[in-house]
Structure formats: C-alpha cells, structure tokens
Design a protein around this motif. Sequence first.
Motif, PDB file in Angstrom:
ATOM      1  N   UNK A 148       0.851  -1.243  -0.052  1.00 16.48           N
ATOM      2  CA  UNK A 148      -0.003  -0.073   0.114  1.00 16.48           C
ATOM      3  C   UNK A 148       0.854   1.194   0.011  1.00 16.48           C
ATOM      4  N   UNK A 149       1.964   1.431   0.633  1.00 21.98           N
ATOM      5  CA  UNK A 149       2.906   2.393   0.721  1.00 21.98           C
ATOM      6  C   UNK A 149       3.458   2.598  -0.510  1.00 21.98           C
ATOM      7  N   UNK A 150       3.927   1.508  -1.213  1.00 21.40           N
ATOM      8  CA  UNK A 150       4.298   1.527  -2.838  1.00 21.40           C
ATOM      9  C   UNK A 150       3.513   2.191  -3.544  1.00 21.40           C
ATOM     10  N   UNK A 151       2.145   1.860  -3.372  1.00 20.54           N
ATOM     11  CA  UNK A 151       1.003   2.311  -4.203  1.00 20.54           C
ATOM     12  C   UNK A 151       0.593   3.759  -4.210  1.00 20.54           C
ATOM     13  N   UNK A 152       1.088   4.512  -3.002  1.00 17.52           N
ATOM     14  CA  UNK A 152       0.591   5.719  -2.630  1.00 17.52           C
ATOM     15  C   UNK A 152       0.195   5.933  -1.409  1.00 17.52           C
ATOM     16  N   UNK A 153      -0.108   5.099  -0.510  1.00 14.59           N
ATOM     17  CA  UNK A 153      -0.656   5.447   0.832  1.00 14.59           C
ATOM     18  C   UNK A 153       0.193   6.347   1.542  1.00 14.59           C
ATOM     19  N   UNK A 154      -0.482   7.125   2.287  1.00 15.95           N
ATOM     20  CA  UNK A 154       0.672   8.023   3.094  1.00 15.95           C
ATOM     21  C   UNK A 154       0.740   7.348   4.558  1.00 15.95           C
ATOM     22  N   UNK A 155      -0.116   6.792   5.187  1.00 16.36           N
ATOM     23  CA  UNK A 155      -0.192   6.102   6.174  1.00 16.36           C
ATOM     24  C   UNK A 155      -0.690   4.770   6.208  1.00 16.36           C
ATOM     25  N   UNK A 156      -0.136   3.642   6.853  1.00 18.18           N
ATOM     26  CA  UNK A 156      -0.606   2.522   7.007  1.00 18.18           C
ATOM     27  C   UNK A 156      -0.897   2.109   8.592  1.00 18.18           C
ATOM     28  N   UNK A 157      -1.954   1.406   8.611  1.00 18.41           N
ATOM     29  CA  UNK A 157      -2.119   0.702  10.201  1.00 18.41           C
ATOM     30  C   UNK A 157      -2.589  -0.373  10.041  1.00 18.41           C
ATOM     31  N   UNK A 158      -2.018  -1.203  11.090  1.00 13.96           N
ATOM     32  CA  UNK A 158      -2.103  -2.711  11.214  1.00 13.96           C
ATOM     33  C   UNK A 158      -3.156  -2.763  12.128  1.00 13.96           C
ATOM     34  N   UNK A 159      -4.405  -3.407  11.568  1.00 11.55           N
ATOM     35  CA  UNK A 159      -5.305  -3.631  12.329  1.00 11.55           C
ATOM     36  C   UNK A 159      -5.377  -4.607  13.554  1.00 11.55           C
ATOM     37  N   UNK A 160      -4.308  -5.657  13.431  1.00 12.49           N
ATOM     38  CA  UNK A 160      -4.145  -6.556  14.324  1.00 12.49           C
ATOM     39  C   UNK A 160      -3.619  -5.798  15.764  1.00 12.49           C
ATOM     40  N   UNK A 161      -3.146  -4.684  15.666  1.00 11.16           N
ATOM     41  CA  UNK A 161      -2.850  -4.031  16.905  1.00 11.16           C
ATOM     42  C   UNK A 161      -3.946  -3.264  17.601  1.00 11.16           C
ATOM     43  N   UNK A 162      -5.147  -3.350  16.889  1.00  7.12           N
ATOM     44  CA  UNK A 162      -6.296  -2.633  17.597  1.00  7.12           C
ATOM     45  C   UNK A 162      -6.525  -1.093  17.657  1.00  7.12           C
ATOM     46  N   UNK A 163      -7.635  -0.688  18.172  1.00  8.63           N
ATOM     47  CA  UNK A 163      -7.985   0.542  18.223  1.00  8.63           C
ATOM     48  C   UNK A 163      -7.794   1.275  16.851  1.00  8.63           C
ATOM     49  N   UNK A 164      -8.458   0.616  15.726  1.00  3.51           N
ATOM     50  CA  UNK A 164      -8.283   1.163  14.375  1.00  3.51           C
ATOM     51  C   UNK A 164      -8.920   2.543  14.263  1.00  3.51           C
ATOM     52  N   UNK A 165     -10.199   2.805  14.585  1.00  2.00           N
ATOM     53  CA  UNK A 165     -10.645   4.125  14.427  1.00  2.00           C
ATOM     54  C   UNK A 165      -9.863   5.359  15.105  1.00  2.00           C
ATOM     55  N   UNK A 166      -9.445   4.991  16.346  1.00  2.00           N
ATOM     56  CA  UNK A 166      -8.857   5.960  17.118  1.00  2.00           C
ATOM     57  C   UNK A 166      -7.383   6.287  16.305  1.00  2.00           C
ATOM     58  N   UNK A 167      -6.574   5.387  15.803  1.00  2.00           N
ATOM     59  CA  UNK A 167      -5.366   5.342  15.214  1.00  2.00           C
ATOM     60  C   UNK A 167      -5.682   6.348  13.863  1.00  2.00           C
ATOM     61  N   UNK A 168      -6.709   5.984  13.227  1.00  2.00           N
ATOM     62  CA  UNK A 168      -6.984   6.695  12.116  1.00  2.00           C
ATOM     63  C   UNK A 168      -7.331   8.151  12.078  1.00  2.00           C
ATOM     64  N   UNK A 169      -8.058   8.446  13.344  1.00  2.00           N
ATOM     65  CA  UNK A 169      -8.551   9.967  13.807  1.00  2.00           C
ATOM     66  C   UNK A 169      -6.979  10.473  13.980  1.00  2.00           C
ATOM     67  N   UNK A 170      -6.233   9.963  14.807  1.00  2.00           N
ATOM     68  CA  UNK A 170      -5.009  10.507  15.110  1.00  2.00           C
ATOM     69  C   UNK A 170      -4.116  10.794  13.877  1.00  2.00           C
ATOM     70  N   UNK A 171      -4.112   9.940  13.164  1.00  2.00           N
ATOM     71  CA  UNK A 171      -3.178  10.270  11.992  1.00  2.00           C
ATOM     72  C   UNK A 171      -3.667  11.229  11.046  1.00  2.00           C
ATOM     73  N   UNK A 172      -5.150  11.517  10.911  1.00  2.00           N
ATOM     74  CA  UNK A 172      -5.683  12.369   9.874  1.00  2.00           C
ATOM     75  C   UNK A 172      -6.063  13.569  10.737  1.00  2.00           C
ATOM     76  N   UNK A 173      -6.011  13.693  11.802  1.00  2.00           N
ATOM     77  CA  UNK A 173      -6.255  14.881  12.700  1.00  2.00           C
ATOM     78  C   UNK A 173      -7.998  15.022  12.834  1.00  2.00           C
TER      79      UNK A 173
END
Length: 195
Positions: A148-173
Amino acid sequence: DHVVLAFVPACGDCEFCGQGRPALCEAGAVANNAGTLLGGHRRLSEDHGDHVHHHLGVSAFSDHIVVSEKSAVVVPDDLPFEIAALFGCAVLTGAGAVLNTAAEALPAESFGVFGLGGVGLAALIAAKSQGASEIVAVDRVPAKLDLALELGATTVIDAAEGEVPERVKEATGGGVEVAVETVGHEAVLAEAYAA
C-alpha cells in the motif's frame, strides 16, 4: 478470444444499461440471483445430468465454463491471465467504488481504505489518481501494508494492533473524509464508519 469475465452481465437494453450504469443491469441481477446465464438458462451440468448454477454468471471456481458473451470482455492477447483477472472483479469493484460512488467527494483531504486485497488496492490507486492527498490504508497483513505504501498510501495501520478508528483519527487529525471498506466483515465496516 483472450477474455476477462465481468461478474455482472449487462443486457444493454434495460433502463440502467441505457443510462450507462451496466453494473446495475436488471436482467444481470436476476440472472446472477437465479444462477443462470443472462438469457435465463443453465448450460452447465454434472456428469449425471443435474444442472449446475452459474456462479455470478461466470461459473467461478469451475475448470470449464459457459458464459454469456455479455460477460466476456476481449483483452489483448499478450495480457497475462493473472493480470487480466483483476479487471473482472478487483478493479471494477475497488476503482469503481471510488470513481463512480465517491467521485463527488474527491479529491478529498483524507481517504481511508479498509482491507488491502485486490479490491482495496484498486480503490487506493483510484483515490490516488483522483488527487486524494492523505491516504490511510488498513489491513492485518504486513506485506499488504508495505505494498500500500508503494502504491501511494501516506499512512498504514496494522489492524491486528487494535484501536483502528482512534489510530485513523490520530493520523488524520480527526478522521477520514471518505472511507472504503473492502473486507465485507461487519466489524471492519463499523471501524470504517467510526474512522
């Protein structure tokens, strides 16, 4: 002919086909739900004569198939089948979701894609092509996150680490403006909405 198969056959005659929206073809939906070809019949049978449903009109998972010509799209002879196969589902679904459904919201400040199989990666590429400035990609497989990073993603999140929505919100403000969920699992869909 060298072809790729579209899983929604388009009759070309119904209201949706006439509007240039063949993915919503009425006859195609009826055929897919019934397990028939576009004309309403079955052309596959087992050795003992019992008819077999045509899975999504393309008899997916079969060694040999019969399809409606409306499901077959001719591609160049030099296009390898493993590449061509992506166009029959992953690109139609992932890029189609972005280009046809989310297009009004793009270019967006932030775009999230949840699930990085063929469909998710196609959505990511389409979002990038439409000028999404921040692309957050979420999956559980490290190799998919790297791709995904190679194809243009600016941030990647490993869902296995949990708290996905919170981490997305943190990464995007605050969260993504557009989210595409490609896993088909209610928990992932809930995370996409929450993000």
